[in-house]
Design a protein around this motif. Sequence first.
Motif, mmCIF file in Angstrom:
data_model
loop_
_atom_site.group_PDB
_atom_site.id
_atom_site.type_symbol
_atom_site.label_atom_id
_atom_site.label_comp_id
_atom_site.label_asym_id
_atom_site.label_seq_id
_atom_site.Cartn_x
_atom_site.Cartn_y
_atom_site.Cartn_z
ATOM 1 N N GLU A 116 4.332 -5.245 3.663
ATOM 2 C CA GLU A 116 4.296 -6.126 2.503
ATOM 3 C C GLU A 116 4.571 -7.576 2.907
ATOM 4 O OE1 GLU A 116 6.040 -4.484 -1.016
ATOM 5 O OE2 GLU A 116 4.744 -2.712 -0.863
ATOM 6 N N ARG A 159 2.663 -0.674 -0.571
ATOM 7 C CA ARG A 159 3.185 0.681 -0.748
ATOM 8 C C ARG A 159 2.712 1.307 -2.054
ATOM 9 N NH1 ARG A 159 5.095 4.263 2.482
ATOM 10 N NH2 ARG A 159 6.285 2.626 3.539
ATOM 11 N N TYR A 160 2.710 0.501 -3.125
ATOM 12 C CA TYR A 160 2.424 1.033 -4.449
ATOM 13 C C TYR A 160 1.015 0.642 -4.907
ATOM 14 C CZ TYR A 160 7.354 2.212 -4.866
ATOM 15 O OH TYR A 160 8.605 2.763 -4.677
ATOM 16 N N ARG A 177 9.596 -0.473 1.840
ATOM 17 C CA ARG A 177 8.214 -0.885 1.586
ATOM 18 C C ARG A 177 7.339 -0.889 2.844
ATOM 19 N NH1 ARG A 177 7.425 -3.512 -3.266
ATOM 20 N NH2 ARG A 177 8.883 -2.736 -4.820
ATOM 21 N N THR A 178 7.854 -1.365 3.951
ATOM 22 C CA THR A 178 7.055 -1.533 5.160
ATOM 23 C C THR A 178 7.356 -0.427 6.162
ATOM 24 O OG1 THR A 178 6.850 -3.929 4.890
ATOM 25 C CG2 THR A 178 6.615 -3.080 7.128
ATOM 26 N N ASP A 179 6.302 0.224 6.662
ATOM 27 C CA ASP A 179 6.472 1.283 7.648
ATOM 28 C C ASP A 179 6.837 0.697 9.002
ATOM 29 O OD1 ASP A 179 5.840 3.212 5.807
ATOM 30 O OD2 ASP A 179 3.777 3.492 6.497
ATOM 31 N N THR A 215 1.139 0.314 6.502
ATOM 32 C CA THR A 215 1.709 -0.219 5.270
ATOM 33 C C THR A 215 2.715 -1.320 5.581
ATOM 34 O OG1 THR A 215 1.417 1.896 4.148
ATOM 35 C CG2 THR A 215 3.018 0.360 3.194
#
Length: 277
Positions: A122, A92-93, A141-143, A120
């Motif tokens: 993680e 994400r980042y 964090r995860t789509d 996206t």
Amino acid sequence: MPPIAPGRTDRHYLMCEPVHYTVSYEINPWMDKTKHTDAGLAVQQWRRLRDTYLDLGHTVETIEPLEGLPDMVYAANGATVVDGVVYSARFRYAERAAEGPAYQKWFADRGYVTHTAAETNEGEGDLLVVGDLILAGTGFRTDRMAHAEAQELFGRPVVSLELVSPHYYHLDTALAVLSSTSQDPQIAYYPPAFSSGSRAVLEQLFPDAIHATSDDARALGLNAVSDGYNVVVAPGAVDLAAALTERGYNPIPVDTSELLKGGGGAKCCTLEIRAGR
């Protein structure tokens, strides 16, 4: 009567020594770059964790830590490996973006089938294998589209779970897999970390699950690693340890407090390599 621990199996883990560990940015509520971090202490705690796995008879491999990637120690975020197939992380980042390709290269160099993620995600931070299912976190964090991508890749049902508390930004901070056998999958989780609908799903799928207390959650106790009998857990998760003992598990406290400053514990440091069925 609650289910009893079904038994230990050998595990294969990938880890990354935190030689470059520091908190130089803030991307979760646990991180505070004004607080001192001790890379030497982090390494000591990491080695104790690694040695615990080795003492339990598990296989541990390591990936070379790269300078400028202080969060690379959180190996679980680097990929998800199911039936020998590797689903790469797509972070994400921007601060962590280079970790995904680094972990994917490690697997590709060793002959694993790797899949470059389009969505996206993680890694095992949000994709946890429980029996024949994959529990998949989203919200921070995860789509959600990554859940569909993982299902197509692995050919296993993926159950989406909505996380609602920023302190529990990855699924593995709010839910621990205790037994991943198809016959008797077992978990522990912290209900307030999930949306009402996701809590209802977990209650239906795992009616005998352990419900962690707020004290357990604040100690990041659910960021635990289980081999089906031995459960490596944060020392501060005393209620969880007692509940595990009652269910027939063997809790093993391992201090990862220095790594908690970055928002991770034992599970974050441990990527499981699952061979083919």
